[in-house]
Design a protein around this motif. Structure first.
Motif, PDB file in Angstrom:
ATOM      1  N   LYS A 274      -4.009   4.417 -11.151  1.00  0.00           N
ATOM      2  CA  LYS A 274      -4.793   5.611 -11.461  1.00  0.00           C
ATOM      3  C   LYS A 274      -6.231   5.452 -10.969  1.00  0.00           C
ATOM      4  O   LYS A 274      -6.832   6.396 -10.444  1.00  0.00           O
ATOM      5  N   GLU A 275      -6.781   4.249 -11.138  1.00  0.00           N
ATOM      6  CA  GLU A 275      -8.132   3.988 -10.653  1.00  0.00           C
ATOM      7  C   GLU A 275      -8.193   4.086  -9.131  1.00  0.00           C
ATOM      8  O   GLU A 275      -9.122   4.681  -8.570  1.00  0.00           O
ATOM      9  N   LEU A 276      -7.213   3.489  -8.466  1.00  0.00           N
ATOM     10  CA  LEU A 276      -7.191   3.524  -7.005  1.00  0.00           C
ATOM     11  C   LEU A 276      -7.084   4.947  -6.483  1.00  0.00           C
ATOM     12  O   LEU A 276      -7.687   5.299  -5.457  1.00  0.00           O
ATOM     13  N   ASP A 277      -6.324   5.773  -7.186  1.00  0.00           N
ATOM     14  CA  ASP A 277      -6.175   7.169  -6.780  1.00  0.00           C
ATOM     15  C   ASP A 277      -7.531   7.870  -6.747  1.00  0.00           C
ATOM     16  O   ASP A 277      -7.801   8.699  -5.868  1.00  0.00           O
ATOM     17  N   LYS A 278      -8.393   7.541  -7.681  1.00  0.00           N
ATOM     18  CA  LYS A 278      -9.738   8.141  -7.717  1.00  0.00           C
ATOM     19  C   LYS A 278     -10.574   7.721  -6.512  1.00  0.00           C
ATOM     20  O   LYS A 278     -11.501   8.428  -6.117  1.00  0.00           O
ATOM     21  N   PHE A 279     -10.238   6.553  -5.939  1.00  0.00           N
ATOM     22  CA  PHE A 279     -10.948   6.056  -4.756  1.00  0.00           C
ATOM     23  C   PHE A 279     -10.248   6.488  -3.457  1.00  0.00           C
ATOM     24  O   PHE A 279     -10.625   6.053  -2.370  1.00  0.00           O
ATOM     25  N   GLY A 280      -9.236   7.342  -3.593  1.00  0.00           N
ATOM     26  CA  GLY A 280      -8.526   7.812  -2.399  1.00  0.00           C
ATOM     27  C   GLY A 280      -7.551   6.807  -1.832  1.00  0.00           C
ATOM     28  O   GLY A 280      -7.178   6.893  -0.658  1.00  0.00           O
ATOM     29  N   ILE A 281      -7.103   5.862  -2.641  1.00  0.00           N
ATOM     30  CA  ILE A 281      -6.104   4.889  -2.207  1.00  0.00           C
ATOM     31  C   ILE A 281      -4.806   5.253  -2.904  1.00  0.00           C
ATOM     32  O   ILE A 281      -4.609   4.989  -4.103  1.00  0.00           O
ATOM     33  N   ASN A 282      -3.903   5.899  -2.169  1.00  0.00           N
ATOM     34  CA  ASN A 282      -2.656   6.347  -2.765  1.00  0.00           C
ATOM     35  C   ASN A 282      -1.594   6.512  -1.675  1.00  0.00           C
ATOM     36  O   ASN A 282      -1.858   6.267  -0.493  1.00  0.00           O
ATOM     37  N   GLU A 283      -0.414   6.950  -2.072  1.00  0.00           N
ATOM     38  CA  GLU A 283       0.699   7.072  -1.130  1.00  0.00           C
ATOM     39  C   GLU A 283       0.385   8.034   0.008  1.00  0.00           C
ATOM     40  O   GLU A 283       0.721   7.783   1.171  1.00  0.00           O
ATOM     41  N   ALA A 284      -0.291   9.140  -0.300  1.00  0.00           N
ATOM     42  CA  ALA A 284      -0.567  10.156   0.717  1.00  0.00           C
ATOM     43  C   ALA A 284      -1.564   9.678   1.762  1.00  0.00           C
ATOM     44  O   ALA A 284      -1.477  10.063   2.934  1.00  0.00           O
ATOM     45  N   THR A 285      -2.522   8.838   1.370  1.00  0.00           N
ATOM     46  CA  THR A 285      -3.533   8.375   2.329  1.00  0.00           C
ATOM     47  C   THR A 285      -3.069   7.155   3.119  1.00  0.00           C
ATOM     48  O   THR A 285      -3.455   6.982   4.277  1.00  0.00           O
ATOM     49  N   LEU A 286      -2.222   6.318   2.511  1.00  0.00           N
ATOM     50  CA  LEU A 286      -1.782   5.087   3.179  1.00  0.00           C
ATOM     51  C   LEU A 286      -0.505   5.281   3.981  1.00  0.00           C
ATOM     52  O   LEU A 286      -0.220   4.508   4.894  1.00  0.00           O
ATOM     53  N   PHE A 287       0.273   6.304   3.630  1.00  0.00           N
ATOM     54  CA  PHE A 287       1.505   6.616   4.347  1.00  0.00           C
ATOM     55  C   PHE A 287       1.406   8.059   4.837  1.00  0.00           C
ATOM     56  O   PHE A 287       1.815   8.991   4.128  1.00  0.00           O
ATOM     57  N   PRO A 288       0.852   8.277   6.026  1.00  0.00           N
ATOM     58  CA  PRO A 288       0.532   9.639   6.470  1.00  0.00           C
ATOM     59  C   PRO A 288       1.726  10.455   6.961  1.00  0.00           C
ATOM     60  O   PRO A 288       1.545  11.575   7.421  1.00  0.00           O
TER      61      PRO A 288
ATOM     62  N   ASP B 210       3.710  -8.252   6.812  1.00  0.00           N
ATOM     63  CA  ASP B 210       2.568  -7.346   6.717  1.00  0.00           C
ATOM     64  C   ASP B 210       1.414  -7.969   5.935  1.00  0.00           C
ATOM     65  O   ASP B 210       1.605  -8.519   4.839  1.00  0.00           O
ATOM     66  N   ILE B 211       0.209  -7.839   6.476  1.00  0.00           N
ATOM     67  CA  ILE B 211      -1.016  -8.186   5.773  1.00  0.00           C
ATOM     68  C   ILE B 211      -2.045  -7.096   6.081  1.00  0.00           C
ATOM     69  O   ILE B 211      -1.789  -6.197   6.879  1.00  0.00           O
ATOM     70  N   THR B 212      -3.190  -7.141   5.444  1.00  0.00           N
ATOM     71  CA  THR B 212      -4.231  -6.143   5.661  1.00  0.00           C
ATOM     72  C   THR B 212      -5.600  -6.802   5.568  1.00  0.00           C
ATOM     73  O   THR B 212      -5.767  -7.826   4.896  1.00  0.00           O
ATOM     74  N   SER B 213      -6.575  -6.204   6.243  1.00  0.00           N
ATOM     75  CA  SER B 213      -7.951  -6.675   6.130  1.00  0.00           C
ATOM     76  C   SER B 213      -8.707  -5.934   5.025  1.00  0.00           C
ATOM     77  O   SER B 213      -9.864  -6.236   4.771  1.00  0.00           O
ATOM     78  N   ASN B 214      -8.053  -4.971   4.367  1.00  0.00           N
ATOM     79  CA  ASN B 214      -8.669  -4.173   3.310  1.00  0.00           C
ATOM     80  C   ASN B 214      -8.151  -4.638   1.949  1.00  0.00           C
ATOM     81  O   ASN B 214      -6.975  -4.433   1.630  1.00  0.00           O
ATOM     82  N   PRO B 215      -8.973  -5.235   1.107  1.00  0.00           N
ATOM     83  CA  PRO B 215      -8.488  -5.755  -0.178  1.00  0.00           C
ATOM     84  C   PRO B 215      -7.974  -4.674  -1.122  1.00  0.00           C
ATOM     85  O   PRO B 215      -7.088  -4.943  -1.941  1.00  0.00           O
ATOM     86  N   LEU B 216      -8.499  -3.441  -1.032  1.00  0.00           N
ATOM     87  CA  LEU B 216      -8.013  -2.368  -1.905  1.00  0.00           C
ATOM     88  C   LEU B 216      -6.603  -1.925  -1.508  1.00  0.00           C
ATOM     89  O   LEU B 216      -5.799  -1.535  -2.353  1.00  0.00           O
ATOM     90  N   VAL B 217      -6.299  -1.983  -0.219  1.00  0.00           N
ATOM     91  CA  VAL B 217      -4.936  -1.683   0.233  1.00  0.00           C
ATOM     92  C   VAL B 217      -3.968  -2.717  -0.336  1.00  0.00           C
ATOM     93  O   VAL B 217      -2.882  -2.376  -0.828  1.00  0.00           O
TER      94      VAL B 217
END
Length: 358
Positions: free
Chosen positions: A330-344, A161-168
């Protein structure tokens, strides 16, 4: 392949600065780097022709493949014929995609699942048994789509697995920190990969189909096919050695048969295409891949797991060492990067909101 450097990040601001530095300075594969690689490839050409024994030949082939990663055959021929071409034109023709892989443990190896114990040598067993017991999930899927589906359900495959999104990628370098893993000596990595845009594969690419088909071969058959590849180069003394569908032995005929189960294929097979690793962009057929901006490195045949990991490590442009993971989460969560958004999936969304109440 690259002169790899390590950057450091203790928070999102430092991480974004590091990513910005990489993208600004290295949004292209530099001309001189490609020239240096081309010079090494030419040297390996000669060593393959003059190898004194099988061991030396095999080692040289593997070194050649590791330096071949950034090139297409067309690029190599262009460089050989004109290594003084206009730099601006060269840069335009060799724009790169940037991919990332985040790992929580700095000791975690860069290997796809089927190259890891206890799964090593059991790729075909896993694939056939999972499909046999859930055939409706695999109806009319291409070889690559089958691997992507298996990967989605955590079955080991030859995909990494890789991603084009650095925050992911940053999330994955931190995500397990709160699960009882607060070892102060542990830190994460985000690996950064560069790949020429014209070398990115899709599911209808001949190369992605060829390598995806390898998953249908058992461990013995994969070893036999690997030996056939090495012997073909040994016989021709040419890294550009090819197979055709006739007079190349049963194992090569089986590979042709498997490829033709998906597409009408009557071309010669380049040996090196069976041995290389590739960046591949699958169809965005599920929400998880879409949410995670997902892509993969798909592995061709290697002599062993150590050789394959060396191939992948040589694809790394640089890495970012990640510390202070709990605060970054915690910072990423504020940007909407968390378990709920990445694992739908419903269970992951539920888990995320339950964790917020602890």
């Amino acid at each position: 392949m690259f002169e790899q450097k390590t950057l450091f990040a203790n928070n999102i601001a430092e991480y974004i600065k590091a990513i910005s530095e990489i993208q600004t300075e290295n949004s292209k594969i530099r001309y001189n780097e490609l020239i240096n690689c081309m010079i090494r490839l030419q040297a390996y050409d000669g060593k393959i022709k003059n190898a004194k024994n099988d061991k030396e030949l095999e080692e040289t082939i593997n070194k050649y493949i590791r330096f071949y990663t950034l090139f297409s055959s067309k690029q190599i021929n262009n460089l050989k014929s004109d290594n003084t071409k206009n730099d601006d034109k060269f840069v335009h023709e060799n724009q790169t995609d940037t991919f990332y892989r985040g790992v929580f443990r700095n000791t975690y190896s860069l290997l796809p699942g089927v190259y890891r114990k206890p799964y090593l040598g059991h790729e075909s067993y896993l694939l056939h048994n999972v499909i046999a017991r859930s055939p409706n999930n695999f109806n009319n899927k291409s070889h690559l789509d089958t691997l992507v589906t298996l990967q989605h359900y955590e079955c080991p495959t030859r995909l990494l697995d890789i991603t084009s999104n650095p925050l992911v990628a940053l999330y994955f370098a931190c995500k397990d920190f709160t699960n009882g893993n607060k070892d102060p000596n542990n830190f994460g990595y985000v690996y950064v990969f560069l790949n020429p845009k014209q070398n990115l594969l899709y599911k209808d690419s001949d190369k992605s189909i060829i390598v995806s088909c390898l998953s249908k071969f058992n461990a013995y058959e994969q070893k036999e096919l690997y030996k056939a590849c090495i012997n073909r180069i040994k016989k021709t003394k040419d890294i550009a050695a090819k197979f055709n569908e006739k007079n190349n032995g049963t194992i090569v005929e089986k590979l042709y048969h498997e490829i033709r189960s998906e597409v009408n294929f009557d071309k010669e097979l380049y040996v090196i295409d069976i041995l290389r690793n590739y960046f591949v962009q699958p169809d965005l057929t599920n929400n998880r891949i879409m949410r995670q901006s997902g892509a993969f490195i798909i592995s061709g045949l290697s002599k062993d797991e150590k050789t394959n990991e060396s191939k992948i490590k040589d694809m790394v442009y640089c890495k970012i060492e990640i510390h202070n993971q709990e605060e970054i989460l915690k910072e990423l969560d504020k940007f909407g990067i968390n378990e709920a958004t990445l694992f739908p999936e419903l269970d992951r969304i539920t888990h995320y909101y339950k964790s917020k109440l602890k």
